[in-house]
Each structure stands twice: as structure tokens, then as C-alpha cells.
Design a protein around this motif. Structure first.
Motif, PDB file in Angstrom:
ATOM      1  N   UNK A 144       0.654  -1.149   0.182  1.00  0.00           N
ATOM      2  CA  UNK A 144      -0.053   0.042  -0.147  1.00  0.00           C
ATOM      3  C   UNK A 144       1.051   1.354  -0.079  1.00  0.00           C
ATOM      4  N   UNK A 145       2.208   0.918   0.042  1.00  0.00           N
ATOM      5  CA  UNK A 145       3.110   2.209   0.083  1.00  0.00           C
ATOM      6  C   UNK A 145       3.486   2.567   1.464  1.00  0.00           C
ATOM      7  N   UNK A 146       3.021   2.215   2.463  1.00  0.00           N
ATOM      8  CA  UNK A 146       3.574   2.324   3.861  1.00  0.00           C
ATOM      9  C   UNK A 146       5.034   2.161   4.119  1.00  0.00           C
ATOM     10  N   UNK A 147       5.779   3.149   4.340  1.00  0.00           N
ATOM     11  CA  UNK A 147       7.306   2.975   4.606  1.00  0.00           C
ATOM     12  C   UNK A 147       7.794   2.646   5.730  1.00  0.00           C
ATOM     13  N   UNK A 148       8.502   1.501   5.781  1.00  0.00           N
ATOM     14  CA  UNK A 148       9.036   0.858   7.132  1.00  0.00           C
ATOM     15  C   UNK A 148      10.336   1.505   7.505  1.00  0.00           C
ATOM     16  N   UNK A 149      11.203   1.707   6.478  1.00  0.00           N
ATOM     17  CA  UNK A 149      12.630   2.426   6.396  1.00  0.00           C
ATOM     18  C   UNK A 149      12.996   2.779   5.340  1.00  0.00           C
ATOM     19  N   UNK A 150      14.044   3.557   5.166  1.00  0.00           N
ATOM     20  CA  UNK A 150      14.553   4.178   4.030  1.00  0.00           C
ATOM     21  C   UNK A 150      16.100   3.911   4.313  1.00  0.00           C
ATOM     22  N   UNK A 151      17.004   3.482   3.181  1.00  0.00           N
ATOM     23  CA  UNK A 151      18.268   3.633   3.363  1.00  0.00           C
ATOM     24  C   UNK A 151      18.973   4.562   2.237  1.00  0.00           C
ATOM     25  N   UNK A 152      19.402   5.649   2.481  1.00  0.00           N
ATOM     26  CA  UNK A 152      19.702   6.751   1.735  1.00  0.00           C
ATOM     27  C   UNK A 152      21.462   6.896   1.439  1.00  0.00           C
ATOM     28  N   UNK A 153      21.525   6.835   0.322  1.00  0.00           N
ATOM     29  CA  UNK A 153      23.117   7.097  -0.164  1.00  0.00           C
ATOM     30  C   UNK A 153      23.779   5.680   0.158  1.00  0.00           C
ATOM     31  N   UNK A 154      23.108   4.554  -0.259  1.00  0.00           N
ATOM     32  CA  UNK A 154      23.755   3.394  -0.086  1.00  0.00           C
ATOM     33  C   UNK A 154      24.755   3.364  -1.415  1.00  0.00           C
ATOM     34  N   UNK A 155      26.070   2.731  -1.116  1.00  0.00           N
ATOM     35  CA  UNK A 155      26.941   2.818  -2.105  1.00  0.00           C
ATOM     36  C   UNK A 155      27.675   1.593  -2.058  1.00  0.00           C
ATOM     37  N   UNK A 156      27.933   1.148  -3.416  1.00  0.00           N
ATOM     38  CA  UNK A 156      28.775  -0.244  -3.591  1.00  0.00           C
ATOM     39  C   UNK A 156      29.785  -0.268  -4.401  1.00  0.00           C
ATOM     40  N   UNK A 157      30.541  -1.099  -4.570  1.00  0.00           N
ATOM     41  CA  UNK A 157      32.003  -1.421  -5.225  1.00  0.00           C
ATOM     42  C   UNK A 157      31.401  -2.379  -6.457  1.00  0.00           C
TER      43      UNK A 157
END
Length: 66
Positions: free
Chosen positions: A44-57
Motif C-alpha cells: 500500500x506504500x507504507x514506508x517501514x524504512x529508508x536507506x539513503x546514499x547506499x554505495x557499492x563497489x
């Protein structure tokens, strides 16, 4: 390979007994790295969490072409 997360915001517990979704928005990508934001939410679009600026190699692999 995960390398960094700039910010994590938790709004509610992510359920363990029902489906949830992870949406990803790639912010930047090069040959050797990727940066993205991830949103964990229900159908339904309810946000549990946000991870911002995730970076990977990104580890290059050898081509299998002959």
C-alpha cells in the motif's frame, strides 16, 4: 559489494510474517561503483524504512568471450 550507507531512517518495524517490498532508485553509476537509495515498504506504500546514499563497489569480471 556493499560499501557505505549515508543515512538510515526507521519509521516502523519491518514485518517478518508478511510480504514487504524494496524499491531502489539508482542515483549514480560508474564502471566501478553504484550509489542508490532503498525504500522498504508494504504493497500500500507504507514506508517501514529508508536507506539513503547506499554505495557499492562493482568488481569487474573477465569476459567469457573467446
Amino acid at each position: 559489494m556493499p560499501a557505505e550507507i549515508q543515512k538510515h531512517e526507521q519509521y516502523a518495524a519491518t514485518p517478518s510474517n508478511k510480504p514487504f517490498y524494496v524499491s531502489c532508485e539508482v542515483r549514480n553509476k560508474t564502471a566501478t561503483s553504484v550509489a542508490a537509495d532503498f525504500i522498504i515498504h508494504d504493497n500500500q506504500g507504507k514506508i517501514y524504512s529508508r536507506l539513503l546514499g547506499g554505495k557499492g563497489i562493482i568488481i569487474p569480471t573477465k569476459s567469457l568471450r573467446s
